[in-house]
Design a protein around this motif. Structure first.
Motif, PDB file in Angstrom:
ATOM      1  N   TYR A 334      74.453  21.495 -77.206  1.00 35.89           N
ATOM      2  CA  TYR A 334      74.097  22.418 -78.297  1.00 35.89           C
ATOM      3  C   TYR A 334      73.394  21.626 -79.394  1.00 35.89           C
ATOM      4  O   TYR A 334      72.387  20.972 -79.142  1.00 35.89           O
ATOM      5  CB  TYR A 334      75.392  23.110 -78.772  1.00 35.89           C
TER       6      TYR A 334
ATOM      7  N   GLY B 156      83.616  32.524 -87.422  1.00 34.35           N
ATOM      8  CA  GLY B 156      82.377  32.156 -86.727  1.00 34.35           C
ATOM      9  C   GLY B 156      81.171  33.026 -86.998  1.00 34.35           C
ATOM     10  O   GLY B 156      81.242  34.024 -87.728  1.00 34.35           O
ATOM     11  N   SER B 157      80.063  32.616 -86.385  1.00 28.36           N
ATOM     12  CA  SER B 157      78.783  33.288 -86.642  1.00 28.36           C
ATOM     13  C   SER B 157      78.349  34.199 -85.509  1.00 28.36           C
ATOM     14  O   SER B 157      77.260  34.744 -85.562  1.00 28.36           O
ATOM     15  CB  SER B 157      77.701  32.235 -86.889  1.00 28.36           C
ATOM     16  N   GLY B 158      79.194  34.368 -84.502  1.00 32.01           N
ATOM     17  CA  GLY B 158      78.798  35.220 -83.384  1.00 32.01           C
ATOM     18  C   GLY B 158      79.062  36.694 -83.643  1.00 32.01           C
ATOM     19  O   GLY B 158      79.298  37.468 -82.723  1.00 32.01           O
ATOM     20  N   ALA B 204      76.421  37.193 -90.475  1.00 38.80           N
ATOM     21  CA  ALA B 204      75.457  36.412 -89.707  1.00 38.80           C
ATOM     22  C   ALA B 204      74.387  37.325 -89.146  1.00 38.80           C
ATOM     23  O   ALA B 204      74.642  38.496 -88.867  1.00 38.80           O
ATOM     24  CB  ALA B 204      76.155  35.668 -88.567  1.00 38.80           C
ATOM     25  N   THR B 207      70.253  35.239 -83.574  1.00 41.74           N
ATOM     26  CA  THR B 207      70.677  35.382 -82.173  1.00 41.74           C
ATOM     27  C   THR B 207      72.179  35.298 -81.962  1.00 41.74           C
ATOM     28  O   THR B 207      72.686  35.856 -81.004  1.00 41.74           O
ATOM     29  CB  THR B 207      70.003  34.304 -81.302  1.00 41.74           C
ATOM     30  N   ASN B 208      72.896  34.604 -82.828  1.00 42.89           N
ATOM     31  CA  ASN B 208      74.325  34.415 -82.558  1.00 42.89           C
ATOM     32  C   ASN B 208      75.102  35.720 -82.369  1.00 42.89           C
ATOM     33  O   ASN B 208      75.924  35.813 -81.465  1.00 42.89           O
ATOM     34  CB  ASN B 208      74.982  33.558 -83.648  1.00 42.89           C
ATOM     35  N   LYS B 211      74.882  40.237 -78.520  1.00 42.51           N
ATOM     36  CA  LYS B 211      75.612  40.181 -77.251  1.00 42.51           C
ATOM     37  C   LYS B 211      75.552  41.557 -76.610  1.00 42.51           C
ATOM     38  O   LYS B 211      74.782  42.411 -77.034  1.00 42.51           O
ATOM     39  CB  LYS B 211      77.090  39.815 -77.503  1.00 42.51           C
ATOM     40  N   HIS B 273      75.223  33.442 -92.638  1.00 48.90           N
ATOM     41  CA  HIS B 273      74.575  32.560 -91.657  1.00 48.90           C
ATOM     42  C   HIS B 273      73.192  33.107 -91.342  1.00 48.90           C
ATOM     43  O   HIS B 273      73.047  34.284 -90.980  1.00 48.90           O
ATOM     44  CB  HIS B 273      75.454  32.529 -90.389  1.00 48.90           C
ATOM     45  N   HIS B 275      69.075  31.487 -89.977  1.00 44.26           N
ATOM     46  CA  HIS B 275      68.218  30.323 -89.719  1.00 44.26           C
ATOM     47  C   HIS B 275      66.730  30.612 -89.916  1.00 44.26           C
ATOM     48  O   HIS B 275      66.056  29.967 -90.683  1.00 44.26           O
ATOM     49  CB  HIS B 275      68.408  29.817 -88.278  1.00 44.26           C
ATOM     50  N   LYS B 327      68.863  25.129 -80.407  1.00 40.06           N
ATOM     51  CA  LYS B 327      68.751  26.581 -80.297  1.00 40.06           C
ATOM     52  C   LYS B 327      67.393  26.931 -80.870  1.00 40.06           C
ATOM     53  O   LYS B 327      66.872  26.238 -81.751  1.00 40.06           O
ATOM     54  CB  LYS B 327      69.888  27.294 -81.019  1.00 40.06           C
ATOM     55  N   GLU B 329      66.335  29.090 -82.865  1.00 45.17           N
ATOM     56  CA  GLU B 329      66.222  29.374 -84.296  1.00 45.17           C
ATOM     57  C   GLU B 329      66.164  28.113 -85.151  1.00 45.17           C
ATOM     58  O   GLU B 329      65.797  28.179 -86.315  1.00 45.17           O
ATOM     59  CB  GLU B 329      67.446  30.180 -84.758  1.00 45.17           C
TER      60      GLU B 329
END
Lengths: 416, 467
Positions: A334, B156-158, B204, B207-208, B211, B273, B275, B327, B329
């Motif tokens: 990553y 988290g950022s997902g 965020a 892309t994170n 899904k 978050h 980018h 990644k 971004e």
């Protein structure tokens, strides 16, 4: 953010100092460098030192005043100059900057044991990661298939220039990559090895098969009545390891896995390169006795999982124990997609490793470990003209790499 | 070594004498923490003066021969030697050759062994990361080894929103010390006889969070889901307002919407978050529509839209990574981002994003900012006061200023040098890290056992040697 950077003088006249620094066919491969501090790859630096490179090879090194620089040769100046930096274990060029399937060729998941995969067929010298490393003084990469399955593929040694893998290659095949920590199977049913003992068992079985293959092949060469086995790329690659032509690069972090690697070396009389080695600090006398070099995990590798006992101070410990070692960028899946050995060595130097020893491990030490010290690693007459130029102590966070020279050509002039 | 005042019994620490009240102080802290849980209340009832250190106060010029005086867990004075009359009963510490600066403030940390969030949905503002923080996580030992004293701990950022962040004060954790994350949290009086835990809201884009459903599949869908949520929160808030305190008319309590209302009311800052330049601008667009208070987090391509960020008056917490990419971004991430944003007039902090970068090397981010063209004072501000401002904690931490919490670090050289080590970390006037302590050093350097989480003291079941 490219900025004009290197102060260029010519041996003829100071008046032409502002001449553009464009590598051109007429000057390519020949230039001189003058440094307030010239590190030659080992020991104390030379104050106001100089290097003359002609046709890509170093022809003179010493105090600048003692050099006989031919007329018309460009003289680059920098506060500190070192030999080009060597990354002793990378995946850059197989792994790419973007981290999308398109640029990720460092692991093949189709099966668990593939020593026949050649890095030469996978390395992309044009990937932006390679350019990034080049801009930070890295001139030589030992790169190849990543740690993961028990046998992931081969490695090679390249210069960080060259339009193709063939042109970049210094050593087209250097080692076969084995992973013991963590044990992890790939591929289909029957290959999902998840225990350490099983991983070692399948490796030993494979090496024994390769020994038999090699012996049968050799017998056929001696005796026309004997039948040579059919060619087998898998066993050929391992036979080259058994012959010592290729090293066996074993990624092992835990004490028991490092011990396992040493057992493999003893059983098969391999040329072993211990990779990662997060817990090497627990086995210093054993490593010293075995004479095994360590391609040390990046200092800033995350101290979790198999590396939970990693230490910033391990490089210093290896140095103190007399174990040969080199710095690596390792492998990251990553962010950051590649680490920079200059930065990793800096952190080691900030945590107990003598600065000059750190610089040597980044240059001549790494070249010796990798067996390429006749070509690179130090500034000596006859060696490749590979240099990194800095505006201060290369390890200080706030110092910039001003440019990079490979075989007498300026290959980066980004201030970074 | 100069020493005046009462006899001290503290350990010698490489030229730096700590105050000699360790045992008493520990007891005092434990009691105070148990009673109030309030930052600043847990203090040593004594005055300590650090003399002859080079001081970096952040809110003023560096002082070559400085004096730092701390009393009752707060800074009484920081400035030129001789600018303050040290009380006769003060413990005096000779800090010649040492540098002292404020404890570092990390505006984006994931230390604490918690999950990023669960996969039940893309927007979960009612979830508090506080409820998943393990204060015994070995990462917190590395945090104080790096000189960090204040953290914004984030899920988290997902996720478009993974929940509420918590601002932690790095008090001593472990046996006989803090074991409940709430006791690390910054709190304020909630006006109802209790204390409110301080934190922001993690959001965020990019892309994170993309899904499978119910998560968004595109950037457009991401923004639509966020807008819908904020509109619901506006309607919820209107109903609450209309009820005018009449319990019968109040809508059923909804923790997700309550958190979003706090955001709409400016009581909870959004830490976002983001980018890519277009994603950054999308956040600014949403911020303009709903009026929330915002800190942009990571901002890898912030250099491309620095003027837009500056015009919006939004601060940036920037990540520094050794190599761009990893990644899509982050392909245009640069060392120069901090410099460019600062030059544009943006308030810039750095963060660790630990485990992305290691808390022990947080000062390195400031130094790489300088490498990328940032002024030294801006870079040092970016790991201290700027971060405190982004957490609304600037009145308590972030600079060596009289009245602020006595959170500071003692260094053996220039904070921007690779050869400099954090020797000591102090929180509320109490030492929480000492490089000369073997166990602290293990966590600072790493080594066998450094990754193991601390063992909680289980009364009567293990022999911890303490009671």
């Amino acid at each position: 953010m490219t900025r004009p950077l290197l102060m260029i003088l010519t041996a003829l006249s100071m008046a032409t100092a502002a001449a553009a620094l464009e590598p051109s066919p007429t000057t390519g491969g020949t230039l001189a460098v003058r440094a307030a501090l010239l590190h030659i790859g080992h020991g104390e630096p030379i104050a106001d030192g100089g290097v003359l490179i002609e046709n890509g090879r170093i022809t003179q090194v010493g105090p600048f005043a003692t050099l006989a620089v031919p007329q018309g040769v460009n003289v680059l100046q920098a506060a500190v100059v070192t030999p080009g930096l060597i990354d002793a274990r990378a995946t850059a060029g197989l792994t790419g900057m973007l981290n999308i399937p398109h640029d990720q060729d460092m692991l093949d998941h189709t099966t668990a044991m593939q020593p026949e995969l050649r890095a030469l067929d996978a390395y992309n010298p044009q990937d932006e990661l390679v350019a990034w490393l080049r801009s930070l003084g890295v001139t030589t990469l030992h790169t190849g298939f990543a740690p993961g399955p028990p046998l992931s593929g081969q490695t090679m040694i390249v210069k960080t220039t060259g339009a193709t893998a063939d042109l970049a290659a210094l050593v087209p095949a250097a080692a076969v990559a084995v992973t013991l920590s963590p044990p992890r199977g790939f591929g289909g049913a029957g290959e999902l090895f998840t225990t350490r003992a099983k991983t070692v068992a399948v490796l030993r079985q494979d090496l024994i098969r390769a020994r038999e293959y090699r012996d049968k092949t050799a017998a056929a060469g001696r005796d026309r009545k004997a039948t040579a086995p059919d060619r087998d790329l898998h066993l050929e690659a391992l036979a080259r390891v058994l012959d010592g032509e290729l090293a066996l690069l074993v990624t092992a972090h835990r004490v028991r896995d490092i011990a396992g690697a040493l057992r493999l070396q003893k059983e098969f009389k391999l040329r072993l390169w211990l990779d990662g080695a997060a817990e090497a600090h627990q086995l210093l006398p054993e490593l010293k006795a075995a004479g095994v070099p360590v391609l040390l995990h990046p200092a800033m590798a995350r101290p979790t999982g198999e590396l939970e006992n990693a230490a910033y101070s391990t490089a210093g410990s290896l140095q103190a124990a007399g174990v040969p070692f080199a710095f690596t960028s390792g492998y990251e899946s990553y962010v950051p997609k590649v680490r920079v050995v200059l930065f990793e060595a800096a952190v080691a130097a900030g945590h107990g490793l003598d600065r000059l020893a750190a610089l040597e491990a980044l240059t001549l030490g790494a070249a010796r470990v990798l067996g390429i010290d006749r070509r690179v690693g130090s500034l000596e007459k006859g060696k490749d003209g590979d240099l990194a130029l800095f505006d201060g102590d290369p390890f200080e966070y706030t110092t910039h790499c001003l440019g990079t020279v490979i075989e007498g050509r300026v290959v980066s002039e980004i201030v970074r | 070594m100069t020493r005046t005042g009462p006899k001290t019994t503290g350990p010698k620490t490489n030229g730096l004498k700590t105050n000699g009240l360790k045992t008493t102080a520990r007891l005092a802290l434990t009691l105070a923490a148990a009673l109030t849980l309030s930052p600043g209340a847990a203090a040593i009832a004594a005055t300590t003066a650090f003399v002859h250190a080079r001081l970096i106060p952040i809110d003023g010029p560096e002082t070559a021969d400085g004096l730092l005086v701390i009393t009752d867990g707060r800074i009484a004075y920081a400035g030129n030697a001789g600018g303050f009359a040290v009380p006769a009963d003060a413990t005096v510490v000779d800090a010649t050759g040492r540098w002292i600066m404020p404890g570092l403030v990390d505006t984006h940390s994931h230390v604490g062994g918690f999950a990023a969030a669960d996969d039940s949905g893309p927007i979960q503002p009612g979830v508090r990361v506080l409820d998943d923080v393990n204060v015994l996580d070995a990462g917190y030992r590395r945090v104080v080894a790096g000189g960090l004293t204040t953290l914004n701990v984030m899920p988290g950022s997902g996720f478009l929103s993974s929940g509420q962040t918590v601002y932690l004060k790095m008090r001593k954790v472990g046996r006989g010390e803090v074991l409940n994350a709430e006791d690390l949290a910054y709190t304020v009086d909630d006006g109802q006889g209790g204390r409110r835990v301080l934190g922001g809201l993690k959001m965020a884009n990019g892309t994170n969070p993309q899904k499978k459903p119910p998560f968004p599949g595109t950037r457009g869908k991401s923004a639509q889901l966020v807008r819908t949520s904020f509109i619901k929160a506006q309607e919820y808030r209107a109903k609450v307002t209309e009820a005018g305190g009449d319990a019968a008319k109040l809508p059923p309590r909804d923790l997700d919407l309550e958190a979003l209302v706090e955001v709409l009311d400016g009581r909870r800052v959004v830490h976002h978050h983001t980018h890519r330049a277009d994603d950054i601008v999308t956040v600014l667009r949403l911020q303009k529509e709903f009026g929330f208070r915002l800190v942009l987090q990571h901002v890898s391509e912030g250099w491309k839209v620095a003027d837009q960020i500056a015009a919006a008056g939004v601060p940036c917490s920037v990540i520094v990574i050794d190599t761009p990419g990893g990644k899509l971004e982050a392909r245009d991430l640069r060392f120069e981002t901090g410099a460019i944003l600062t030059a544009a007039g943006v308030n810039v902090a750095f963060h660790t994003d630990d485990w992305i970068t290691d808390s022990r090397l947080f000062l390195r981010s400031a130094a790489l900012g300088v490498r990328g063209g940032m002024k030294r004072e801006d870079a040092l501000r970016a790991v201290t006061l700027a971060g405190a401002e982004m957490l609304d904690l600037q009145d308590r931490v972030g600079s060596l200023t009289a009245g602020k919490d006595a959170d500071f670090i003692v260094l053996d050289g220039d904070p921007l040098s690779v050869y400099t080590r954090v020797r000591q970390t102090w929180v509320e006037g109490r030492q929480v890290f000492d490089l000369d302590d073997p166990d602290d050093r293990l966590h600072a350097d790493g080594g066998q056992g450094a990754g193991a989480n601390q063992t909680p003291y289980l009364c009567c079941a293990d022999d911890g040697g303490e009671s």
